[in-house]
Design an enzyme around this catalytic site. Structure first.
Site, PDB file in Angstrom:
ATOM      1  N   LYS A  47      -2.930 -12.060  -5.517  1.00 54.66           N
ATOM      2  CA  LYS A  47      -2.470 -10.735  -5.118  1.00 54.66           C
ATOM      3  C   LYS A  47      -3.678  -9.804  -5.036  1.00 54.66           C
ATOM      4  O   LYS A  47      -4.602  -9.907  -5.856  1.00 54.66           O
ATOM      5  CB  LYS A  47      -1.454 -10.239  -6.156  1.00 54.66           C
ATOM      6  N   SER A  79       6.669  -6.210  -5.684  1.00 55.39           N
ATOM      7  CA  SER A  79       5.531  -5.929  -4.845  1.00 55.39           C
ATOM      8  C   SER A  79       4.682  -7.163  -4.504  1.00 55.39           C
ATOM      9  O   SER A  79       3.889  -7.098  -3.556  1.00 55.39           O
ATOM     10  CB  SER A  79       4.652  -4.881  -5.523  1.00 55.39           C
ATOM     11  N   SER A  95       7.955  -7.347 -10.168  1.00 55.77           N
ATOM     12  CA  SER A  95       7.191  -7.685  -8.960  1.00 55.77           C
ATOM     13  C   SER A  95       6.763  -9.128  -8.796  1.00 55.77           C
ATOM     14  O   SER A  95       6.292  -9.505  -7.724  1.00 55.77           O
ATOM     15  CB  SER A  95       5.948  -6.806  -8.877  1.00 55.77           C
TER      16      SER A  95
HETATM   17  N1  GLN Z   1       9.657  -2.299  -7.818  1.00 49.06           N
HETATM   18  C1  GLN Z   1       9.188  -1.728  -9.043  1.00 49.06           C
HETATM   19  C2  GLN Z   1       8.391  -0.491  -8.737  1.00 49.06           C
HETATM   20  O1  GLN Z   1       8.325  -0.129  -7.628  1.00 49.06           O
HETATM   21  C3  GLN Z   1       8.357  -2.724  -9.795  1.00 49.06           C
HETATM   22  C4  GLN Z   1       7.034  -2.953  -9.195  1.00 49.06           C
HETATM   23  C5  GLN Z   1       6.191  -3.890  -9.981  1.00 49.06           C
HETATM   24  O2  GLN Z   1       6.681  -4.678 -10.791  1.00 49.06           O
HETATM   25  N2  GLN Z   1       4.898  -3.791  -9.755  1.00 49.06           N
HETATM   26  O3  GLN Z   1       7.834   0.126  -9.583  1.00 49.06           O
END
Ligand code: GLN
Length: 491
Positions: free
Chosen positions: A80, A155, A179
């Site tokens: 990532k 994400s 994410s």
């Molecule tokens: N979707 C969640 C957010 O927008 C979690 C994102 C994540 O785990 N990085 O914060």
């Protein structure tokens, strides 16, 4: 015969050791897959073609010398784009970090390199990991290999899509509120968010430091155990990493869950979630029961407050962590500004996307004097309650099982208002607030799109998740299904 890019780490490692194939053969198949499908999927923000060949050459020397190389030696993977890679762009899919090449490796990057792993490139994500679909990427969205009109989740949508599309053999993502697990579910792969402190965060670009964890996205649970063996463990460079011995996670790959006590929290099957998804997950739980697990309904009553608490804590921490992007030391800098303050303002105005700005504003507000007690402090108290619910449940149960997400993957643009997007993480966020390990496993399909089963464990008990996940995969074949992705240009 399958092409090598379609296989798992453990299959390839065995073939490498018997000298049936070379690391060069695997890498060639992976790159030709990228050339076939990447135009459609767009899982990468940068490719490491040259670098991957050097790493492959080095891995081949180690494999030839045969001094019992690691299972990951010579296996191609993706990272990532919020994991620092020395000399290789690391942008968090944000314009504010465009062109940034870190002067150092994240601990996980270095640990994988030590095993002889081969980095194919950096994977797309929601900007600074804020989002659930990759639609917030500052560059372009990634598409779901199961249906190119659908999001891959986020994400870590790039890493999950790259694994599902067989472009890489495995990838690493990060998980602050879901994410790793959400994109794993949406793309039909295995994703593990380890216990907070299990994997070093050194070199992970911080979003919300008390919640962030790095973990693997793999094609099956055996591979998950192999990657965990490489990345987990204490790191003096991360003071929040736990100084505990790292178990050999492959020792948990036992097809036996007789007597395993599984709690099923009713709040995770809430009314608004898709009834077909719930039915698939319930069937998966019955499967665990048929294998000898003892499953019982339970309650985690503070769940309904977890989302609100998360969006105060995560935004508060983000507002502080993202203060460093000011155009001075690295990344993007606005041009032709009359003075330094305007330069800061313009850089941040032009460099950050709308979701990141929304979070910074929310977080700054929650931390401001007069509101701190009412919002931030209160959210911390809710976090304690969420943790307490889990502590109580774990007095009775070995693991907790639930859907990973209330729905399957949705179409691009379907969740245009931020709140509906936030609700996608309903089942994953409480796990981050409590700092627990959580795994998502493919467990079926609804309308042709994959569904995930979430298994939640006690702190530092990733081993039991690996055991339960492995047993589940021994009895099912959901993890073996491949998306119907054809080669060729964009549709
Ligand atoms: N979707 C969640 C957010 O927008 C979690 C994102 C994540 O785990 N990085 O914060």
């Amino acid at each position: 015969m399958s092409r090598l890019n379609e296989l798992t780490i453990h299959q390839l490692a065995e073939m490498l050791r018997s000298r049936e194939i070379s690391a060069g053969d695997i890498l060639a198949d992976c790159w030709s897959r990228v050339d076939e499908v990447e135009e459609k999927v767009r899982a990468f923000v940068s490719l490491n073609r040259e670098g991957s060949r050097h790493q492959k050459d080095k891995a081949e020397v180690r494999l030839r010398q045969g001094d019992s190389p690691d299972a990951l030696c010579g296996i191609p993977m993706g990272l990532k784009d919020n994991l620092c890679t020395r000399g290789i762009p690391t942008t968090c899919a944000s314009k504010v970090l465009a062109g940034f090449r870190p002067p150092y490796d994240a601990t996980v990057t270095a640990r994988l390199a030590d095993t002889g792993a081969v980095l194919m490139g950096k994977n797309n994500m929601d900007e600074f990991a804020m989002g659930s679909s990759t639609e917030n990427s500052g560059f372009f969205p990634t598409r779901n290999p199961w249906d190119l009109d659908h999001v891959p989740g986020g994400s870590s949508g790039g890493p999950a899509a790259a694994v599902a599309a067989d472009e890489v053999i495995y990838a690493l993502g990060s998980d602050t509120g879901g994410s790793i697990r959400l994109p794993a579910t949406f793309c039909g792969v295995v994703g593990l968010k380890p216990t907070y402190g299990r994997v070093s965060r050194y070199g992970l670009v911080a979003f919300a430091s008390s919640l962030d964890q790095i973990g693997p996205l793999t094609k099956d649970v055996v591979d998950c155990a192999l990657v965990m063996n490489a990345i987990a463990g204490w790191d003096p460079r991360d003071s929040t990493s736990a100084n505990l011995p790292r178990p050999d996670y492959t020792a948990f790959l036992k097809d036996d869950i007789k007597g395993l006590k599984v709690g099923i929290p009713r709040e995770f099957f809430e009314e608004d979630s898709d009834p077909e998804v719930k039915a698939v997950v319930k069937k998966a739980i019955q499967q665990l029961e048929a294998m000898g697990a003892i499953c019982e309904e339970t309650s985690l009553p503070s769940t309904e407050y977890a989302m609100s608490a998360y969006y105060l804590i995560a935004t508060a921490e983000a507002s502080s962590n993202l203060a460093r992007y000011d155009g001075v030391r690295y990344g993007y800098r606005a041009e032709d500004t009359p003075d330094v303050v305007t330069m800061f303002q313009q850089t941040r105005e032009e460099g950050f996307g709308p979701e990141v700005k929304r979070r910074i504003m929310l977080g700054t507000y929650a931390l401001s004097s007069g509101y701190y007690d009412a919002y931030y402090l209160k959210a911390l108290k809710v976090r304690t309650l969420v943790k307490r619910d889990f502590d109580q449940a774990f007095q009775k149960y070995d693991i907790i099982a639930s859907p990973t997400a209330p729905t399957t993957s949705f179409r691009f643009g379907a969740k245009a208002d931020p709140l509906s997007m936030y609700l996608t993480d309903l089942c994953t966020i409480p796990v981050n607030l409590a700092g627990l390990p959580g795994m998502s496993l493919p467990c079926g399909f609804v309308g042709g799109m994959p569904v995930g089963l979430q298994l939640i464990g006690k702190p530092f008990d990733e081993g039991t998740l690996i055991r339960a996940g492995y047993a589940f995969q021994q009895g099912t074949d959901w993890h073996l299904k491949k998306p119907p992705l054809k080669s060729g240009g964009a549709d």
